[in-house]
Write a protein that holds these residues in place. Sequence first.
Motif, PDB file in Angstrom:
ATOM      1  N   GLY A  96      55.259  10.887  68.230  1.00 35.36           N
ATOM      2  CA  GLY A  96      55.775  12.105  68.866  1.00 35.36           C
ATOM      3  C   GLY A  96      55.847  11.991  70.372  1.00 35.36           C
ATOM      4  N   GLN A  97      54.852  11.329  70.945  1.00 35.96           N
ATOM      5  CA  GLN A  97      54.839  11.174  72.402  1.00 35.96           C
ATOM      6  C   GLN A  97      55.979  10.258  72.858  1.00 35.96           C
ATOM      7  OE1 GLN A  97      53.733  13.099  74.293  1.00 35.96           O
ATOM      8  NE2 GLN A  97      52.207  12.389  75.709  1.00 35.96           N
ATOM      9  N   VAL A  98      56.229   9.180  72.133  1.00 38.23           N
ATOM     10  CA  VAL A  98      57.337   8.282  72.474  1.00 38.23           C
ATOM     11  C   VAL A  98      58.660   9.029  72.318  1.00 38.23           C
ATOM     12  CG1 VAL A  98      58.614   6.232  71.717  1.00 38.23           C
ATOM     13  CG2 VAL A  98      56.141   6.129  71.968  1.00 38.23           C
ATOM     14  N   ALA A  99      58.799   9.779  71.244  1.00 37.71           N
ATOM     15  CA  ALA A  99      60.047  10.515  71.010  1.00 37.71           C
ATOM     16  C   ALA A  99      60.317  11.514  72.130  1.00 37.71           C
ATOM     17  CB  ALA A  99      59.995  11.231  69.661  1.00 37.71           C
ATOM     18  N   SER A 100      59.306  12.266  72.533  1.00 37.83           N
ATOM     19  CA  SER A 100      59.543  13.271  73.574  1.00 37.83           C
ATOM     20  C   SER A 100      59.678  12.644  74.959  1.00 37.83           C
ATOM     21  CB  SER A 100      58.439  14.326  73.562  1.00 37.83           C
ATOM     22  OG  SER A 100      57.202  13.750  73.896  1.00 37.83           O
ATOM     23  N   SER A 101      58.881  11.625  75.256  1.00 32.85           N
ATOM     24  CA  SER A 101      58.947  11.005  76.582  1.00 32.85           C
ATOM     25  C   SER A 101      60.237  10.220  76.785  1.00 32.85           C
ATOM     26  CB  SER A 101      57.756  10.065  76.800  1.00 32.85           C
ATOM     27  OG  SER A 101      56.557  10.791  76.796  1.00 32.85           O
ATOM     28  N   CYS A 102      60.775   9.652  75.735  1.00 36.03           N
ATOM     29  CA  CYS A 102      61.984   8.822  75.833  1.00 36.03           C
ATOM     30  C   CYS A 102      63.238   9.569  75.408  1.00 36.03           C
ATOM     31  CB  CYS A 102      61.812   7.559  74.985  1.00 36.03           C
ATOM     32  SG  CYS A 102      60.418   6.545  75.478  1.00 36.03           S
ATOM     33  N   ASN A 103      63.109  10.880  75.160  1.00 36.05           N
ATOM     34  CA  ASN A 103      64.238  11.715  74.732  1.00 36.05           C
ATOM     35  C   ASN A 103      64.944  11.145  73.497  1.00 36.05           C
ATOM     36  OD1 ASN A 103      63.896  13.645  76.788  1.00 36.05           O
ATOM     37  ND2 ASN A 103      64.938  12.300  78.227  1.00 36.05           N
ATOM     38  N   THR A 104      64.138  10.750  72.508  1.00 37.95           N
ATOM     39  CA  THR A 104      64.703  10.211  71.272  1.00 37.95           C
ATOM     40  C   THR A 104      64.261  11.037  70.060  1.00 37.95           C
ATOM     41  OG1 THR A 104      62.884   8.636  71.131  1.00 37.95           O
ATOM     42  CG2 THR A 104      64.930   7.848  72.114  1.00 37.95           C
ATOM     43  N   THR A 105      64.053  12.326  70.276  1.00 33.17           N
ATOM     44  CA  THR A 105      63.645  13.179  69.165  1.00 33.17           C
ATOM     45  C   THR A 105      64.826  13.363  68.208  1.00 33.17           C
ATOM     46  OG1 THR A 105      64.229  15.166  70.399  1.00 33.17           O
ATOM     47  CG2 THR A 105      61.939  14.441  70.531  1.00 33.17           C
ATOM     48  N   SER A 106      64.508  13.525  66.934  1.00 33.18           N
ATOM     49  CA  SER A 106      65.550  13.759  65.934  1.00 33.18           C
ATOM     50  C   SER A 106      64.971  14.558  64.780  1.00 33.18           C
ATOM     51  CB  SER A 106      66.116  12.440  65.416  1.00 33.18           C
ATOM     52  OG  SER A 106      65.147  11.760  64.641  1.00 33.18           O
ATOM     53  N   ARG A 107      65.846  15.198  64.057  1.00 28.27           N
ATOM     54  CA  ARG A 107      65.422  15.955  62.878  1.00 28.27           C
ATOM     55  C   ARG A 107      64.861  15.002  61.820  1.00 28.27           C
ATOM     56  NH1 ARG A 107      65.815  20.669  60.181  1.00 28.27           N
ATOM     57  NH2 ARG A 107      66.506  20.664  58.013  1.00 28.27           N
TER      58      ARG A 107
END
Length: 135
Positions: free
Chosen positions: A74-85
């Motif tokens: 979750g931290q990588v997804a939010s910090s790198c703007n790679t969040t997805s459904r």
Amino acid sequence: MPEPSRWGINTPVYRAIKSVIQCHPGLCGISPNVITVLGGLVTIPVVCNFLFNHPTWQLLVWAMLREVLDMADGQVASSCNTTSRTGAILDVTMDAVYTLCVSAVIVFCVWPARTYVDKIIVLLAVLFCSLLGVD
């Protein structure tokens, strides 16, 4: 993602992961979904530790690694703007699989039930609660 001060006792781990990502932007090349799947695969040694009575320190190491990977995705997804459904669904699914597997092993290996019927009833209750999302 909420501010780290609101996360509770995991705050230092979240902050450490975030600072590592900020210091090493190349880590943004790692897909958060890959980290999630790796965290899910760590469920296997955790369950094996319960089933085969390995030393407790091994169980703690594997369980802590699984939790750190769960926080890191979750931290990588939010910090790198790679969040997805897809990533969000995968994360919740891996969390549920981990909870269900560990709960099932605890019921069958540790629970002081008198018969297998008692264990199956408790296991069904654990499964029902996992399906409902009750922690």
